[in-house]
Design an enzyme around this catalytic site. Structure first.
Site, mmCIF file in Angstrom:
data_model
loop_
_atom_site.group_PDB
_atom_site.id
_atom_site.type_symbol
_atom_site.label_atom_id
_atom_site.label_comp_id
_atom_site.label_asym_id
_atom_site.label_seq_id
_atom_site.Cartn_x
_atom_site.Cartn_y
_atom_site.Cartn_z
ATOM 1 N N MET A 33 11.901 -86.147 11.273
ATOM 2 C CA MET A 33 10.513 -86.366 10.868
ATOM 3 C C MET A 33 10.362 -87.504 9.995
ATOM 4 O O MET A 33 9.918 -88.308 9.874
ATOM 5 C CB MET A 33 9.979 -84.976 10.459
ATOM 6 C CG MET A 33 9.871 -83.898 11.561
ATOM 7 S SD MET A 33 9.011 -84.234 12.937
ATOM 8 C CE MET A 33 7.160 -84.295 12.282
ATOM 9 N N ASP A 61 18.723 -89.319 1.100
ATOM 10 C CA ASP A 61 18.930 -88.161 1.751
ATOM 11 C C ASP A 61 20.252 -87.903 1.537
ATOM 12 O O ASP A 61 21.165 -88.848 1.276
ATOM 13 C CB ASP A 61 18.563 -88.577 3.345
ATOM 14 C CG ASP A 61 18.656 -87.273 4.385
ATOM 15 O OD1 ASP A 61 17.708 -86.950 4.856
ATOM 16 O OD2 ASP A 61 19.575 -86.668 4.381
ATOM 17 N N LEU A 116 11.455 -82.081 3.714
ATOM 18 C CA LEU A 116 12.994 -81.610 3.819
ATOM 19 C C LEU A 116 12.640 -80.241 4.568
ATOM 20 O O LEU A 116 11.822 -79.807 4.773
ATOM 21 C CB LEU A 116 13.218 -81.247 2.440
ATOM 22 C CG LEU A 116 13.650 -82.585 1.614
ATOM 23 C CD1 LEU A 116 13.492 -82.219 0.065
ATOM 24 C CD2 LEU A 116 14.733 -83.282 1.917
ATOM 25 N N THR A 166 7.500 -78.160 5.650
ATOM 26 C CA THR A 166 6.615 -76.892 5.928
ATOM 27 C C THR A 166 7.428 -75.681 5.122
ATOM 28 O O THR A 166 8.558 -75.502 5.208
ATOM 29 C CB THR A 166 6.723 -76.517 7.318
ATOM 30 O OG1 THR A 166 6.199 -77.480 8.037
ATOM 31 C CG2 THR A 166 6.173 -75.161 7.601
ATOM 32 N N LYS A 218 -1.001 -74.805 8.055
ATOM 33 C CA LYS A 218 -0.192 -75.107 8.693
ATOM 34 C C LYS A 218 0.808 -73.867 9.319
ATOM 35 O O LYS A 218 0.708 -73.741 10.809
ATOM 36 C CB LYS A 218 1.067 -75.907 8.031
ATOM 37 C CG LYS A 218 2.385 -76.173 8.699
ATOM 38 C CD LYS A 218 2.521 -76.969 9.773
ATOM 39 C CE LYS A 218 4.031 -76.956 10.195
ATOM 40 N NZ LYS A 218 4.248 -77.783 11.503
ATOM 41 N N TYR A 241 1.650 -70.022 13.438
ATOM 42 C CA TYR A 241 1.568 -68.590 13.859
ATOM 43 C C TYR A 241 0.992 -68.453 15.314
ATOM 44 O O TYR A 241 1.678 -67.755 16.139
ATOM 45 C CB TYR A 241 0.898 -67.831 12.915
ATOM 46 C CG TYR A 241 0.792 -66.276 13.157
ATOM 47 C CD1 TYR A 241 1.762 -65.480 12.927
ATOM 48 C CD2 TYR A 241 -0.313 -65.826 13.917
ATOM 49 C CE1 TYR A 241 1.751 -64.096 13.200
ATOM 50 C CE2 TYR A 241 -0.481 -64.276 14.310
ATOM 51 C CZ TYR A 241 0.775 -63.492 14.085
ATOM 52 O OH TYR A 241 0.431 -62.282 14.219
ATOM 53 N N SER A 246 0.468 -70.926 17.465
ATOM 54 C CA SER A 246 1.104 -71.331 18.721
ATOM 55 C C SER A 246 2.594 -71.042 19.138
ATOM 56 O O SER A 246 2.834 -70.871 20.060
ATOM 57 C CB SER A 246 1.296 -72.844 18.418
ATOM 58 O OG SER A 246 2.143 -73.249 17.319
HETATM 59 N N1 NAD Z 1 10.960 -81.525 13.784
HETATM 60 C C1 NAD Z 1 9.649 -81.297 14.021
HETATM 61 O O1 NAD Z 1 9.313 -81.330 15.227
HETATM 62 C C2 NAD Z 1 8.840 -80.739 13.004
HETATM 63 C C3 NAD Z 1 7.602 -80.683 13.573
HETATM 64 C C4 NAD Z 1 6.684 -80.329 12.376
HETATM 65 C C5 NAD Z 1 7.063 -80.147 11.165
HETATM 66 N N2 NAD Z 1 8.553 -80.112 10.921
HETATM 67 C C6 NAD Z 1 8.662 -79.729 9.497
HETATM 68 O O2 NAD Z 1 9.458 -80.795 8.918
HETATM 69 C C7 NAD Z 1 10.241 -80.653 7.969
HETATM 70 C C8 NAD Z 1 11.501 -81.514 8.226
HETATM 71 O O3 NAD Z 1 12.061 -81.209 9.460
HETATM 72 P P1 NAD Z 1 13.014 -82.288 10.145
HETATM 73 O O4 NAD Z 1 13.002 -81.917 11.782
HETATM 74 O O5 NAD Z 1 12.790 -83.722 9.839
HETATM 75 O O6 NAD Z 1 14.369 -81.907 9.454
HETATM 76 P P2 NAD Z 1 15.880 -82.478 9.510
HETATM 77 O O7 NAD Z 1 16.725 -81.381 9.147
HETATM 78 O O8 NAD Z 1 16.033 -83.289 10.899
HETATM 79 O O9 NAD Z 1 15.965 -83.439 8.370
HETATM 80 C C9 NAD Z 1 15.750 -82.763 6.756
HETATM 81 C C10 NAD Z 1 16.416 -83.927 6.067
HETATM 82 O O10 NAD Z 1 16.451 -83.529 4.728
HETATM 83 C C11 NAD Z 1 17.993 -83.834 4.080
HETATM 84 N N3 NAD Z 1 17.864 -82.941 3.123
HETATM 85 C C12 NAD Z 1 18.097 -81.795 2.696
HETATM 86 N N4 NAD Z 1 18.432 -81.420 1.374
HETATM 87 C C13 NAD Z 1 18.029 -82.439 0.914
HETATM 88 C C14 NAD Z 1 18.297 -82.727 -0.463
HETATM 89 N N5 NAD Z 1 18.010 -81.821 -1.187
HETATM 90 N N6 NAD Z 1 17.912 -84.128 -0.820
HETATM 91 C C15 NAD Z 1 17.691 -85.033 0.095
HETATM 92 N N7 NAD Z 1 18.001 -84.781 1.346
HETATM 93 C C16 NAD Z 1 17.907 -83.682 1.848
HETATM 94 C C17 NAD Z 1 18.859 -83.610 5.325
HETATM 95 O O11 NAD Z 1 20.118 -84.510 5.050
HETATM 96 C C18 NAD Z 1 18.005 -84.069 6.521
HETATM 97 O O12 NAD Z 1 18.460 -85.374 6.775
HETATM 98 C C19 NAD Z 1 10.738 -79.089 8.103
HETATM 99 O O13 NAD Z 1 9.863 -78.199 7.139
HETATM 100 C C20 NAD Z 1 9.975 -78.767 9.325
HETATM 101 O O14 NAD Z 1 9.555 -77.521 9.514
HETATM 102 C C21 NAD Z 1 9.355 -80.417 11.859
#
Ligand code: NAD
Ligand code: NAD
Ligand code: NAD
Ligand code: NAD
Lengths: 296, 296, 296, 296
Positions: C13, C32, C66, C97, C172, C177, C179
């Site tokens: 994301m 990251d 994150l 989230t 959110k 919850y 969906s």
């Molecule tokens: N993927 C989806 O479809 C989606 C949709 C809505 C919301 N979200 C929410 O968005 C958030 C991120 O999801 P995502 O899918 O991008 O996850 P992801 O795992 O693809 O990306 C998270 C990134 O954070 C980095 N990271 C972790 N700890 C770190 C730290 N301490 N310092 C720096 N970087 C760090 C990881 O290396 C990774 O690249 C989550 O909370 C998720 O619930 C995701």
């Protein structure tokens, strides 16, 4: 000396029960849709009837031991059903497990013809039927239940009169509700132990030393909620927290935890009822409130 | 003679536990955020520490008994946390109930500094803490667990080594999963009895005579599924049918039956696994398959 | 022209979101733990930071995206965490989230240092992140939220201010919850259709013509309970009966029906609240009573 | 011109349906246990029958619209039941909502006498019955269903032939399973929003913009699992995590979350099936496997 009994349904349970009535000196006339079962009983001294009405005809007592309400209905009120042959004063005992509301409906129809009706479903297993050691839960009027004892005593070692017609069925279903759900819960706990890398045999032995394995009915309930003491031995809030941890662990392990997930919600309900700081047996008090509407 | 113990968290459980360690002859230095609790212990012979690091400093053994993982994390790794004061070879025992994964994370950090880590959460109630009769479920390496016994024996009468770090927490959570959900189920059964017009006291007494009240772990399970015998004493299909009847009755009575409704589904799962004609304890075998993926 | 943004967490994301901020003319400094992801963004014009503190340093706005609360905590307050580099007046937006209670805890610590905190978790999918068409649910003080719009508008097409800090996370989680559970329910209904020998495609098309497929939120709820009209279009009692039939059918078919089994209990609750003869949307009124304790 | 119809059961639904048949030019002879209802219809041009047999006698088509299976059984096969009056070739349409297995049993008995049997339960509300705009789900042989159209078209605007006898009931129950459980879930989500301090009206409007409010059947399912694409738009693992957060929030708020608690377990099941990294619609694929046993 023995009385004359019509016995309808001589399968897994009914077969050994009919044998125990013969052994106790009663004359038993049997009917079952499966004629081989009937033939087996003939060797043991039973008379054979061609249909339910014939089994019931001239009997002092008619017993049914059939799978479901539909079968009882058809054995009683279907073509050549037993109802046509029962007279004023005949004692009818249904020992099948069926819905209380069906039981009440059948009793209503039979009473119109003067039949004395008792429901007496049984607990425990087929081995207990063989050994004459069933648990028998009885519903009906006191006089009818007394008459029924002569026929129930050869079949079980515990006979409990639970209330009016249908009360035997209700007790049976409550008992089975508990034991059947408890089996599913027990399975979840032991599977969770194994999923967590624990030795399930050690887990079982630990739990046999706590209420997890011993149950609440003879331990925490009489010590607390049933005597009106809700000062916390273990608090609803802590139990709610611990179940949250257990569910989080189960989630990480992908261990099935269906019943616990729902039980967690029950503790939420107890907290909404203002019982978070009370003893965990207050869950019973809270649930009782939602069902009985006494208080809130 | 006695060893030097740093004890952090002297609330409902930790207070009496610290007293039992004093009674057993250990020197105990205590810390709690609530200074009144600490003052109480001082009268009983404990030394008082100004913060977690001070409690841990120079101790042979450091014990934490705190509400949740967050509190343990902060007592260990927060400002003036105990971790800064623990040396190579210090024995650290966490007796709080927390998530196994948190326990493993904290242990990992402490081991890097040479600390010996044991998790030892407790079962039973605050009265048992006072009486030194807790159930203690221990995780950690054998040598560390052996060292820990000197500090655990004054606190409990049953000490079970469950496996490596985290295994104590896992056992504790499995045990609580079972006992906490069982409480909710027990409440449903007794409320259902009352909703059905039965005497709940009689219902309890009937159930105390069956597995409903006695549990499966010491009865049906060792007799059947655990020794590999699934010939039916009571069949999955019959249990499925009886639960259906109990739920229908509950529906007519408007009695809450959340856990049973879900348990009914578990029997459906066992039937889908081809186990309908097996003993009802086969529910365990079916659930194990879904979790472990062995077969099916 | 554009502002200076520190962006921490450029995964599925966060990556496309950082790109959309660059495209909107902001200077973006990214960090990251996975350095390959950072390298990819460098090509698209981002500056690279060596750690979270460096990304946050001198930024007008710091954004985190994150996985979980632990990661946010460590990116903010761990070694070389962003918190050390944020100044009085820096705008911090967490778009991950996480639990509202964690969000509130982090905000509390940051506000002590004068940081302006906004939570802005997102709905929809990774494709929407790429297209800049996320749904963004925002919590925080009005002034802070207004400042945040410049950074949120390139990322989403719907920006909803839901209330104070944590309210974005709450919205959110409520949305998810619904969906997420709805997905499990949908799966049950289509599997039940197929187990019953129906064409699941035809079943889907039938349901798309009813509230089964269209949902209640835009149909029955505004027509009935939300405008205070509980005269029955379809009665709670009938819905309770029909769910009983559906569960009996599912039982015969061995089709999984976990959610429906539990929903049946919810109708029992509505009936206990005296709402059996009201419109089925009265289930909402009954549940509200149990949660809010307004009435009974 | 019009045919002769016997209509049994003219309550909330049956009354307006019988009127629509009269309006369409059929001769309708009605029977109901409640004579006032019958009297009302007489004014609108119906003939009155003294019992079910009389209503069915000489009719081209007999329709029942009764509360439950028991009522249908008694109207057909009880004293002066309709079955005695139906001839070879009479078309019998049951429009009540009853168990498919009961429907099949009744059809079996009637077919033995040459009666043509169709089940045609209806969806939507009593207002739709008045307007002749019901959804009618039909089971039976193609020829019989074709004959039935003349009688169904005045009653509904959507007539779906779902398969052989019982298939109409099955479709009806699947549809109701979904809509009835969805109502309980919707109530939980809106109550959770309010418990969290959100504006429930805003929450509803946010959800109407996502699959939470729009449903999966017309959105995510056709886009993903139904066309065999399980590359993740939103991953099972993330949905499992988010539901865990929502349940933790609900736990803190004491908001009821029964259905979500169970749905969380369904995602655990999908993860056990190795589908954690697939699209969340893979929950359907996983559930299908457990029910159909195709794969694992
Ligand atoms: N993927 C989806 O479809 C989606 C949709 C809505 C919301 N979200 C929410 O968005 C958030 C991120 O999801 P995502 O899918 O991008 O996850 P992801 O795992 O693809 O990306 C998270 C990134 O954070 C980095 N990271 C972790 N700890 C770190 C730290 N301490 N310092 C720096 N970087 C760090 C990881 O290396 C990774 O690249 C989550 O909370 C998720 O619930 C995701
Ligand atoms: N098996 C157990 O462990 C157990 C334990 C407690 C209670 N029960 C209850 O006992 C009852 C009987 O169970 P079971 O295990 O003996 O079942 P079963 O299927 O072994 O035997 C039932 C017998 O009834 C006969 N039958 C069915 N309809 C009939 C009719 N209309 N007329 C005459 N005979 C008819 C069948 O042919 C069969 O032989 C059930 O209600 C069951 O729930 C069983
Ligand atoms: N109470 C029971 O019946 C029972 C039974 C078995 C297990 N447990 C478990 O035992 C643990 C302790 O429970 P309790 O009932 O004693 O709780 P409690 O709340 O009575 O006591 C906890 C104490 O920890 C102190 N504390 C919190 N954070 C601290 C910190 N950072 N530094 C120092 N002190 C801190 C608090 O001030 C408090 O006095 C919990 O994990 C609980 O689940 C309790
Ligand atoms: N009401 C709705 O919104 C709705 C919507 C869809 C489907 N349905 C289904 O339609 C069916 C009928 O529902 P309803 O709301 O019209 O019920 P209702 O109770 O209003 O009417 C049923 C009528 O059947 C009569 N009756 C019962 N037993 C009889 C017998 N043996 N002989 C003659 N008459 C008898 C009753 O006197 C009553 O007038 C039910 O199966 C229901 O599930 C109802």
């Amino acid at each position: 000396m023995g009385a004359s009994v019509g016995f309808i349904g001589v399968g897994t349970m009914g077969g050994p029960m009919a044998r125990n009535l013969l052994r106790a000196g009663h004359r038993v006339r049997v009917f079952d849709l499966d004629s081989r079962l009937v033939a087996g009983l003939e060797k043991d001294g039973a008379e054979v009837a061609a249909n339910a009405a014939a089994a019931a005809s001239e009997a002092d007592c008619v017993i049914t031991m059939l799978p479901r309400g539909e079968h009882v209905e058809s054995a009683l009120f279907g073509d050549q059903g037993a109802a046509t042959a029962m007279r004023e004063g005949t004692l009818y005992i249904d020992m099948s497990t069926i819905l209380p509301s069906h039981c009440e409906r059948f009793a209503h129809r039979l009473r119109a013809a003067g039949v004395c009706v008792v429901d007496a479903p049984v607990g425990r297993s087929s081995q207990h039927a063989i050994d004459g050691k069933l648990l028998i839960m009885v519903g009906g009027e006191a006089g009818d239940v007394d008459r029924a004892r002569a026929f129930l005593e050869p079949l079980g070692d515990t006979i409990v009169h639970c209330g009016p017609t249908g009360a035997g069925q209700k007790m049976k279903l409550v008992n089975n509700y508990m034991s059947i759900a408890l089996n599913a819960l027990t399975a979840e706990a032991l599977v969770m132990a194994e999923s967590a890398g624990l030795d399930p045999e050690q887990a079982r032995s630990v739990m046999l030393g706590t209420v997890a394995g011993q149950g609440h009915m003879g331990t925490t309930y009489p010590a607390k909620v049933l005597k009106g003491d809700l000062t916390p031995g273990f608090m609803v809030d802590l139990a709610h927290k611990d179940m949250g941890l257990a569910l989080a662990m189960a989630g990480e392990l992908d261990a099935p935890a269906w019943l616990g997930a729902v039980a967690h919600q029950t503790y939420g309900l107890a907290r909404r009822h203002g019982r978070g700081a009370e003893d965990w047996t207050a869950v019973y008090a809270a649930l009782r409130e939602t069902a009985m509407g006494d208080e809130r």
